[in-house]
Design a protein around this motif. Sequence first.
Motif, PDB file in Angstrom:
ATOM      1  N   VAL A 196       0.847  -1.187   0.000  1.00 31.54           N
ATOM      2  CA  VAL A 196       0.000   0.000   0.000  1.00 31.54           C
ATOM      3  C   VAL A 196       0.885   1.240   0.000  1.00 31.54           C
ATOM      4  O   VAL A 196       1.826   1.343   0.799  1.00 31.54           O
ATOM      5  CB  VAL A 196      -0.929   0.024   1.234  1.00 31.54           C
ATOM      6  N   THR A 197       0.613   2.182  -0.893  1.00 30.47           N
ATOM      7  CA  THR A 197       1.356   3.440  -0.935  1.00 30.47           C
ATOM      8  C   THR A 197       0.383   4.605  -0.983  1.00 30.47           C
ATOM      9  O   THR A 197      -0.741   4.480  -1.491  1.00 30.47           O
ATOM     10  CB  THR A 197       2.272   3.503  -2.174  1.00 30.47           C
ATOM     11  N   GLY A 198       0.796   5.745  -0.454  1.00 31.92           N
ATOM     12  CA  GLY A 198      -0.036   6.947  -0.459  1.00 31.92           C
ATOM     13  C   GLY A 198       0.651   8.063   0.289  1.00 31.92           C
ATOM     14  O   GLY A 198       1.654   7.848   0.985  1.00 31.92           O
ATOM     15  N   HIS A 199       0.131   9.279   0.167  1.00 22.48           N
ATOM     16  CA  HIS A 199       0.693  10.412   0.886  1.00 22.48           C
ATOM     17  C   HIS A 199       0.452  10.250   2.381  1.00 22.48           C
ATOM     18  O   HIS A 199      -0.659   9.907   2.811  1.00 22.48           O
ATOM     19  CB  HIS A 199       0.070  11.720   0.397  1.00 22.48           C
ATOM     20  N   ASP A 200       1.488  10.486   3.158  1.00 23.44           N
ATOM     21  CA  ASP A 200       1.391  10.316   4.608  1.00 23.44           C
ATOM     22  C   ASP A 200       0.404  11.329   5.201  1.00 23.44           C
ATOM     23  O   ASP A 200       0.377  12.498   4.821  1.00 23.44           O
ATOM     24  CB  ASP A 200       2.774  10.489   5.248  1.00 23.44           C
ATOM     25  N   ILE A 232       4.620   3.928   2.882  1.00 22.03           N
ATOM     26  CA  ILE A 232       4.512   2.603   2.277  1.00 22.03           C
ATOM     27  C   ILE A 232       4.279   1.560   3.360  1.00 22.03           C
ATOM     28  O   ILE A 232       4.944   1.570   4.402  1.00 22.03           O
ATOM     29  CB  ILE A 232       5.779   2.265   1.472  1.00 22.03           C
ATOM     30  N   VAL A 233       3.342   0.673   3.104  1.00 21.73           N
ATOM     31  CA  VAL A 233       3.020  -0.413   4.032  1.00 21.73           C
ATOM     32  C   VAL A 233       3.104  -1.729   3.282  1.00 21.73           C
ATOM     33  O   VAL A 233       2.476  -1.902   2.232  1.00 21.73           O
ATOM     34  CB  VAL A 233       1.608  -0.253   4.641  1.00 21.73           C
ATOM     35  N   ASN A 234       3.911  -2.651   3.796  1.00 21.26           N
ATOM     36  CA  ASN A 234       3.926  -4.036   3.331  1.00 21.26           C
ATOM     37  C   ASN A 234       3.343  -4.887   4.441  1.00 21.26           C
ATOM     38  O   ASN A 234       3.827  -4.835   5.580  1.00 21.26           O
ATOM     39  CB  ASN A 234       5.345  -4.495   2.993  1.00 21.26           C
ATOM     40  N   LEU A 251     -10.164  -2.626   0.041  1.00 20.95           N
ATOM     41  CA  LEU A 251      -8.833  -2.005   0.016  1.00 20.95           C
ATOM     42  C   LEU A 251      -8.608  -1.205  -1.266  1.00 20.95           C
ATOM     43  O   LEU A 251      -8.045  -0.102  -1.240  1.00 20.95           O
ATOM     44  CB  LEU A 251      -7.754  -3.081   0.155  1.00 20.95           C
ATOM     45  N   THR A 252      -9.022  -1.742  -2.387  1.00 22.25           N
ATOM     46  CA  THR A 252      -8.771  -1.056  -3.660  1.00 22.25           C
ATOM     47  C   THR A 252      -9.632   0.192  -3.825  1.00 22.25           C
ATOM     48  O   THR A 252      -9.343   1.025  -4.697  1.00 22.25           O
ATOM     49  CB  THR A 252      -9.023  -2.013  -4.838  1.00 22.25           C
ATOM     50  N   VAL A 259      -3.248   0.230  -3.763  1.00 18.77           N
ATOM     51  CA  VAL A 259      -3.113  -1.053  -3.079  1.00 18.77           C
ATOM     52  C   VAL A 259      -2.800  -2.145  -4.089  1.00 18.77           C
ATOM     53  O   VAL A 259      -3.529  -2.322  -5.083  1.00 18.77           O
ATOM     54  CB  VAL A 259      -4.402  -1.401  -2.298  1.00 18.77           C
ATOM     55  N   GLY A 260      -1.722  -2.853  -3.840  1.00  9.55           N
ATOM     56  CA  GLY A 260      -1.387  -4.034  -4.614  1.00  9.55           C
ATOM     57  C   GLY A 260      -1.626  -5.268  -3.763  1.00  9.55           C
ATOM     58  O   GLY A 260      -1.264  -5.287  -2.575  1.00  9.55           O
ATOM     59  N   VAL A 261      -2.254  -6.290  -4.342  1.00 13.58           N
ATOM     60  CA  VAL A 261      -2.610  -7.495  -3.589  1.00 13.58           C
ATOM     61  C   VAL A 261      -2.046  -8.714  -4.297  1.00 13.58           C
ATOM     62  O   VAL A 261      -2.167  -8.847  -5.527  1.00 13.58           O
ATOM     63  CB  VAL A 261      -4.139  -7.629  -3.447  1.00 13.58           C
TER      64      VAL A 261
END
Length: 375
Positions: A196-200, A232-234, A251-252, A259-261
């Motif tokens: 998961v990525t995005g602006h903090d 970024i969250v793994n 999530l998407t 979000v990548g799954v």
Amino acid sequence: DWRRNSTFALFGLVYLGGIQYALYVPVFGRLFPTAAAFAAAPLSAKLSDFTGIRRMLSQVFLDQFVHHPIMYFPAFYSLKEVVNGGTPQMGIEKYRKNCTEDLLALWKLWVPSMIINFTFMPMYGRIPWVATTSLLWTCILSYMRGGAETFETNPGIAEDYSGNQGRMLQRAMSLQPANDKHSYYDASKTHLLLNVTGHDRVGYVSQLTEAVSSRGGDVLDARMYKLGGQFIVNMLVAMDHGVAPSMIADLTNMDGMQVGVQHCEPYKESEVSADKAPVLFTAQLHVTGPDRAGIIKRLSSVCKEHGVDVNTLSCALLGEEKQDGTKQKYCNIAGILRAAEPDGLVQLKAHLAEVEKELGLTMRLDIDSQRQRGA
């Protein structure tokens, strides 16, 4: 960092308490027999004693322009490099590059200090005066030579050597054989690997974990960090069969997050039994110095050449403002390496010494004495 502190404490004890005492008291006392009488004389007598002033300045010259450039700094740099995992020769090379700047800084403080010392202090007071000035000098030297491009002020390395149980546990888990880990996972569950990525922002993690827990998901492992202005969250998540499509849809559809799954089966990571897994020899790698393109590529190619596996690797960019006002970027790389044979790590360490000179970096490879079994 007990290793570094104890080493430099011993250096101060031997050098200041032994070598400098011998130089300033017995040696200078014999070279300049009237030095003690000149120091004990009243100020008015000193000002009219031109021979005494000349001898005092001769002591300052021998100390600052002979002793420190030829003995003190080479010893300091050599010891500093050995503590950082290098060799005395590497320390001498760094002294050659820094000697002009170091000596100018030294003379600005120590020439006036030693004029006072050799003019007013009795023989028994010379070393206490030097020790007092050394306190200020140590702060200056630490600021000049303990910056972002050195290991001394690297908190990660300090934690590694000061008993940080959390870091040690993380390293042990990362090196744990896959066949030992597989028993932690429930094969009856569906496992998803989320990226998961995005602006903090405030609530980022809360929103993500709420979406997972609302569908009965269980977070088994996670890594969260900032990179390139993004958070970024793994995350490895386990859930009941049939729930995955709903969780993926939730999530998407989250605003501001990409979000990548990926489906995974961590319980099938290895089919090798723990007692038959190959023995792996491990080492901790630390690299720091001026940033430039191609550093990680060069490091990884050298590791591959010696059959060494990169288990974990992290890289951070640091900045430091130099004394002339210019800004310098430094890289700080840390990782854990593994090899099936100890010779691979030993040969890699020797090769890294060449790469260190080639790239103008400071490298440290600490080979662990304990071996790990891994798949």
